[in-house]
Design an enzyme around this catalytic site. Sequence first.
Site, PDB file in Angstrom:
ATOM      1  N   ALA A 115       0.824  -1.206   0.000  1.00 48.55           N
ATOM      2  CA  ALA A 115       0.000   0.000   0.000  1.00 48.55           C
ATOM      3  C   ALA A 115       0.860   1.259   0.000  1.00 48.55           C
ATOM      4  O   ALA A 115       0.506   2.276  -0.599  1.00 48.55           O
ATOM      5  CB  ALA A 115      -0.939   0.007   1.203  1.00 48.55           C
ATOM      6  N   HIS A 151       1.719  -6.610  -5.771  1.00 50.24           N
ATOM      7  CA  HIS A 151       1.252  -8.000  -5.654  1.00 50.24           C
ATOM      8  C   HIS A 151       0.682  -8.500  -6.990  1.00 50.24           C
ATOM      9  O   HIS A 151      -0.311  -9.237  -7.015  1.00 50.24           O
ATOM     10  CB  HIS A 151       0.169  -8.136  -4.570  1.00 50.24           C
TER      11      HIS A 151
END
Length: 233
Positions: A115, A151
């Site tokens: 993030a 990811h």
Amino acid sequence: MISNSTVHGRGYLDHVEEQIKMFLGDARKVLFFPFALYDRDDYAAKAKLRFAAMGYALESAHATGNPKKAIDRADVLFVGGGNTFRLLKALQDCELLEPIRRKVKSGAPYIGSSAGSNVAGPTIKTTKDMPIVQPRSFDSLGLVPFQISPHYLDPDPTSTHMGETQEERILQFLEENETPVVGIREGAWMLMENGAITLKGETGARIFRRGQAPVEVTSGSEISKLVEGPDAN
């Protein structure tokens, strides 16, 4: 800008420890932003222990009386992973986006994981996370001129799962937006120094541009040139 803080079979930040040490040089004071997870105290304690093992003193922004002043006195900024919506909302609520931008533009090293990497782009529109909270807008730090999708998982042609793949979601983003997207696989990261952004790690990445086929990128490739397209000077 790290895709993930932990790879399978290894500990927290183990796969990027040497890169972090090289990147930070003589810097010693790290300011950590734990806002992407609910238990900020536990997250900060984990990061403090890990950075101490590498020889750095870490302070958490949530535990300071004045996070803006803490940014000014820090050598390094580290934004941890978790839920991207929660992270961005907290940075907005605490009015920290602009102070972070200024600090990085002044030359301070920025480390983002998951993030924390996503918010380094212009917006968080390419996150994989659920919108568990609602930030004021999706606009984020804009430290790089392209979207980041950590990811990144390649489509599995043998899968029977009928849901959308990450590639399909990125292509949907590009139907409505022109900003290029870099999908970083787990175990890879991007290093930005002197204006050049280079892919590192062993797993690679893919670059998506509107109206063009995705481009496979390997370690050592200069992302900053590739996102501009083959016709760029």
